[in-house]
Design a protein around this motif. Structure first.
Motif, short mmCIF file in Angstrom:
data_model
loop_
_atom_site.label_atom_id
_atom_site.label_comp_id
_atom_site.label_asym_id
_atom_site.label_seq_id
_atom_site.Cartn_x
_atom_site.Cartn_y
_atom_site.Cartn_z
N LEU A 120 0.87 -1.19 0.00
CA LEU A 120 0.00 0.00 0.00
C LEU A 120 0.90 1.23 0.00
CD1 LEU A 120 -2.38 -0.79 3.01
CD2 LEU A 120 -2.93 -1.02 0.58
N ILE A 121 0.43 2.31 -0.64
CA ILE A 121 1.12 3.57 -0.43
C ILE A 121 0.28 4.42 0.50
CG2 ILE A 121 2.01 5.71 -1.43
CD1 ILE A 121 2.61 4.22 -3.99
N VAL A 122 0.91 4.86 1.61
CA VAL A 122 0.24 5.70 2.59
C VAL A 122 0.72 7.13 2.40
CG1 VAL A 122 -0.08 6.13 5.05
CG2 VAL A 122 0.17 3.77 4.20
N GLU A 123 -0.22 8.04 2.36
CA GLU A 123 0.14 9.47 2.31
C GLU A 123 -0.19 10.07 3.66
OE1 GLU A 123 -1.88 11.97 -0.77
OE2 GLU A 123 -2.13 13.34 0.92
N VAL A 124 0.82 10.63 4.29
CA VAL A 124 0.59 11.22 5.61
C VAL A 124 1.11 12.65 5.63
CG1 VAL A 124 2.70 10.14 6.52
CG2 VAL A 124 0.98 10.98 8.10
N THR A 125 0.33 13.54 6.22
CA THR A 125 0.72 14.94 6.34
C THR A 125 0.72 15.31 7.81
OG1 THR A 125 -0.47 15.34 4.29
CG2 THR A 125 0.16 17.27 5.55
N GLY A 126 1.70 16.13 8.20
CA GLY A 126 1.71 16.56 9.59
C GLY A 126 3.03 17.20 9.91
N ASP A 127 3.23 17.46 11.19
CA ASP A 127 4.54 17.98 11.56
C ASP A 127 5.52 16.81 11.63
OD1 ASP A 127 3.96 16.76 13.91
OD2 ASP A 127 3.66 18.61 15.05
N GLU A 128 6.75 17.15 11.87
CA GLU A 128 7.81 16.15 11.80
C GLU A 128 7.56 14.97 12.73
OE1 GLU A 128 11.57 17.76 12.82
OE2 GLU A 128 12.67 16.13 11.87
N SER A 129 7.09 15.28 13.96
CA SER A 129 6.94 14.21 14.94
C SER A 129 5.84 13.24 14.54
CB SER A 129 6.68 14.81 16.33
OG SER A 129 5.49 15.55 16.29
N LYS A 130 4.79 13.76 13.92
CA LYS A 130 3.70 12.88 13.49
C LYS A 130 4.21 11.91 12.41
CE LYS A 130 -0.79 12.91 11.23
NZ LYS A 130 -1.90 13.75 10.76
N ILE A 131 4.98 12.43 11.50
CA ILE A 131 5.47 11.57 10.42
C ILE A 131 6.45 10.54 10.96
CG2 ILE A 131 6.77 11.57 8.25
CD1 ILE A 131 5.27 14.16 7.61
N ASN A 132 7.28 10.99 11.91
CA ASN A 132 8.20 10.04 12.55
C ASN A 132 7.44 8.93 13.25
OD1 ASN A 132 10.32 11.56 11.66
ND2 ASN A 132 10.75 12.52 13.64
#
Lengths: 165, 558
Positions: A120-132
């Motif tokens: 699956l490809i997941v697209e996630v947006t957020g600040d750095e900590s959320k992506i981490n």
């Protein structure tokens, strides 16, 4: 200490090389750099995340200002700005794990933008900590590929980064 | 109705609008259309024998006159040969505009014949550079280049011109002004900050003024003298600042730093206020930075904000043009009441008496040669190469005026002096121009003897010939147990015959009593001259602060 700089530059060929070259030859570390055109087509905006103490930041800012194609440099205070980054994460899935991944995606208010038999490809947006955090959680399933845009940042409220130097 | 013309003609016309009357260059395939325009144009073109010399000559012209120097080379190797000259100008904030040919636009990026990415190569050594993408940009680009090169903190600007832009037809329209929203140098200092600086200065009991090349660039020598005399503050200069303050003035401390005078270094180390004007706290000046001027508040006047607190933490910064800031500063100081500096002046005087610059007078000494030039032609413009010759020229000639000491300070470019002296003489034809050289440095660009002879540019190359790469040898003597690895160049060439081979005058002095005679002969000959001064081989530059030591940890090598 990390600082986020919003840098308005002339939208001309070679400007990115001038900025990137400045960082490398003066020994400043770039954590991330993004660039794109602004509401004015002849001006691009770079968001540069740089690590260093106040003295280094002062030098970075002054050296950037010396570049003829740099119009404005602003240090954006993190508590007064919106910081966002986008990541695409290709995760391995099988029939057993697929729904668990989809649950995590849901909790993070991320999106699934491509579905394959084994991934699956997941697209996630957020600040750095959320992506981490997202990356950390998906790691157990097997991350096949990951790409991040680097951070973009904007001051909250009516204040804007203006073009007068 | 704007006139129609080729890009090449537009370039030459733009140079004319910028009041360029001379340029230094070397032709080649990618600049042929420009050279064709120069063929019947009133701009004088001086053909050098290596492009590096064109850049140095433009630089020498700029330093001697204060105007923008112009050099030109073809694409590829022509352009890369300019690089050392451009870097030299960059490090010393010299306004030059370098023009390079480039392969036609359709071939850029395809590794074409004589293609080099010169805008990429010179990115870190130019104040700004341009790759012309359309011929119609040429007038604007030239206008901007001269503006950027000569204002704020000056520096080199390169314009790369693809060959097909030189032949493209455009409607010529020279812009009346530049519009650069990203470039607005600060000239006037912040008035509040100047007031604060003045009150700080009035409180000082042991002030020292530390003046750099910025004073000369800004034309602030008069204001510097006024400040020093209003405060009775001793003045030390950097290498680049030589000439900004008269060496013979009672308040002059001469040069500071690695080969500075003892009294300048002692004064800096013991002052309570260091007033820096147009200088940048280079490592050759500060020595061990943590031990530099330990008891002093630091005031820093500079037109480049990025220099403030770059190397040392500054207590009172003023960003602005030295002349304007000093003028305003002197006004406030004269209106106030300063602390007595009598004790301090006495102390400095004692150091000056106790530790004068000197050397042992046995044999033909290089310092004596420099002093003799000062006796015979005190108003000469002294150009130097790099190394011992440069330091002796800095120490033993008494400079009275700005723009009379021309030297590669920041980059330390051996081979700079002789081609730079070409530009100096072209810019200042009525001055005696002397290149104080070493036998090593001179050989790096001795081919320019052809240029000075062909164009009848009567410069004097004074070679302090010790058969060594002297400064490196000195370091090997002091720090590498006299293992003279690759520094002995004895017998490389007969400089008198070399001069004669090119049609220049060749002279030689081997004894102290010959020195004045040959100098007088050279000056009165009015010809390009090389003088071979066969000097003591292992003379050292003294005093010396070893690299990494505090500037009051001084070795006496006399």
């Amino acid at each position: 200490m990390k600082h986020t700089l919003a840098v308005l530059v002339e939208n001309k060929p070679g400007v990115l090389a001038r900025v990137a070259g400045l960082f490398s030859r003066r020994g400043f570390n770039i954590d991330s750099l993004t660039v794109g055109v602004t509401e004015k087509p002849d001006i691009s905006r770079m968001t540069i995340v740089v690590s260093g103490d106040d003295r280094i930041l002062e030098q970075v800012t002054k050296q950037l200002n010396k570049l003829i194609d740099v119009i404005k440099v602003s240090d954006l205070a993190p508590e007064e700005s919106v910081n966002r980054e986008l990541a695409l994460i290709k995760v391995s899935v099988d029939p057993d794990t697929r729904s668990e991944v989809m649950q995590i995606v849901d909790v993070f208010r991320a999106k699934i933008v491509d579905v394959g038999a084994k991934s699956l490809i997941v697209e996630v947006t957020g600040d750095e900590s959320k992506i981490n955090a997202m990356e950390e959680l998906l790691r157990q399933f097997g991350i096949r590929e990951l790409v991040r845009t680097g951070m973009v940042s904007m001051t909250r409220g009516i204040k804007v980064v203006q073009t007068e130097k | 109705m704007p006139e129609k013309m080729t890009g090449a003609k537009a370039l030459v016309e733009s140079l004319r609008r910028e009041k360029v009357d001379v340029m230094f260059g070397y032709p080649g395939g990618a600049v042929l259309p420009i050279y064709d325009e120069l063929y019947d144009c009133e701009i004088e073109h001086i053909l050098v024998r290596h492009e590096q010399a064109a850049a140095h000559a433009a630089d020498g012209y700029a330093r001697a006159t204060g105007r923008v120097g112009v050099c030109m080379a073809t694409s590829g190797p022509g352009a890369t040969n300019l690089v050392t000259g451009i870097a030299t100008a960059y490090m010393d904030s010299v306004p030059i505009v370098a023009l390079t040919g480039q392969v036609p636009r359709s071939l850029i990026g395809y590794d074409a014949f004589q293609e080099a990415n010169i805008t990429g190569i010179t990115l870190p050594i130019t104040k700004h550079n341009y790759l012309v993408r359309e011929a119609k940009e040429i007038p604007r680009v030239v206008k901007e280049a001269f503006h950027i090169a000569s204002t704020g903190r000056p520096g080199p600007v390169l314009i790369d011109l693809p060959k097909d832009t030189q032949t493209e037809m455009i409607e010529f329209d020279y812009p009346a002004e530049v519009k650069l929203r990203g470039y607005k140098p600060t000239f006037a200092g912040n008035e509040q900050q100047i007031k604060k600086a003045a009150s700080e200065i009035l409180r000082a009991e042991r002030p020292v003024i530390y003046a750099g090349g910025g004073v000369i660039i800004s034309g602030a020598s008069t204001e510097l003298l006024e400040l020093a005399e209003a405060l009775l503050a001793p003045v030390t200069t950097t290498l680049m600042g030589i000439g900004s303050f008269p060496t013979a003035h009672p308040l002059s401390l001469g040069m500071l730093g690695m080969h500075g005078t003892r009294y300048a270094n002692y004064a800096v180390q013991e002052c309570d206020l260091l007033i820096s004007v147009g200088a940048r706290f280079d490592d050759r000046v500060t020595g061990k930075i943590a031990a530099f001027a330990p008891g002093a508040k630091i005031m820093h006047i500079d037109v480049d904000p990025a220099e403030i607190s770059k190397n040392v933490r500054v207590d009172v910064p003023i960003v602005g043009d030295a002349k304007r800031v000093l003028k305003s500063l002197v006004k406030y100081i004269r209106a106030g009441q300063r602390k007595s500096t009598t004790e301090w002046n006495k102390k400095v005087e004692t150091w000056k008496k106790e530790f004068p610059l000197g050397y042992k007078k046995d044999g033909l000494k290089p310092q004596f040669v420099v002093e003799s030039f000062c006796d015979v032609c005190p108003d000469a413009i002294i150009v130097t190469e790099v190394g011992q010759n440069q330091m002796w020229a800095a120490q033993f000639f008494k400079y009275t005026k700005p723009r009379t000491f021309i030297s590669s300070g920041g980059l330390g470019t051996m081979g700079y002096g002789f081609p730079a002296s070409i530009g100096v003489k072209v810019g200042k034809p009525d001055s005696v121009v002397v290149d104080i050289a070493g036998d090593g440095s001179f050989q790096m660009n001795s081919q320019e003897l052809a240029t000075v002879v062909q164009n009848d540019i009567p410069v004097i190359a004074a070679i302090l010939n010790n058969g060594f790469l002297g400064m490196v040898r000195q370091w090997q003597e002091l720090f590498f147990e006299r293992r003279y690895s690759s520094t002995c160049i004895e017998g490389s060439v007969d400089f008198v015959k070399l001069a004669e081979a090119y049609g220049a005058l060749g002279l030689r002095a081997t004894k102290p009593e010959d020195v004045k005679d040959v100098i007088e002969e050279a000056v009165s000959s009015g010809r390009p001259t090389v003088i071979d001064f066969v000097v003591e081989r292992e003379e050292n530059v003294s005093p010396m602060v070893p690299a990494g030591a505090a500037i009051n940890e001084i070795m006496n090598l006399e």
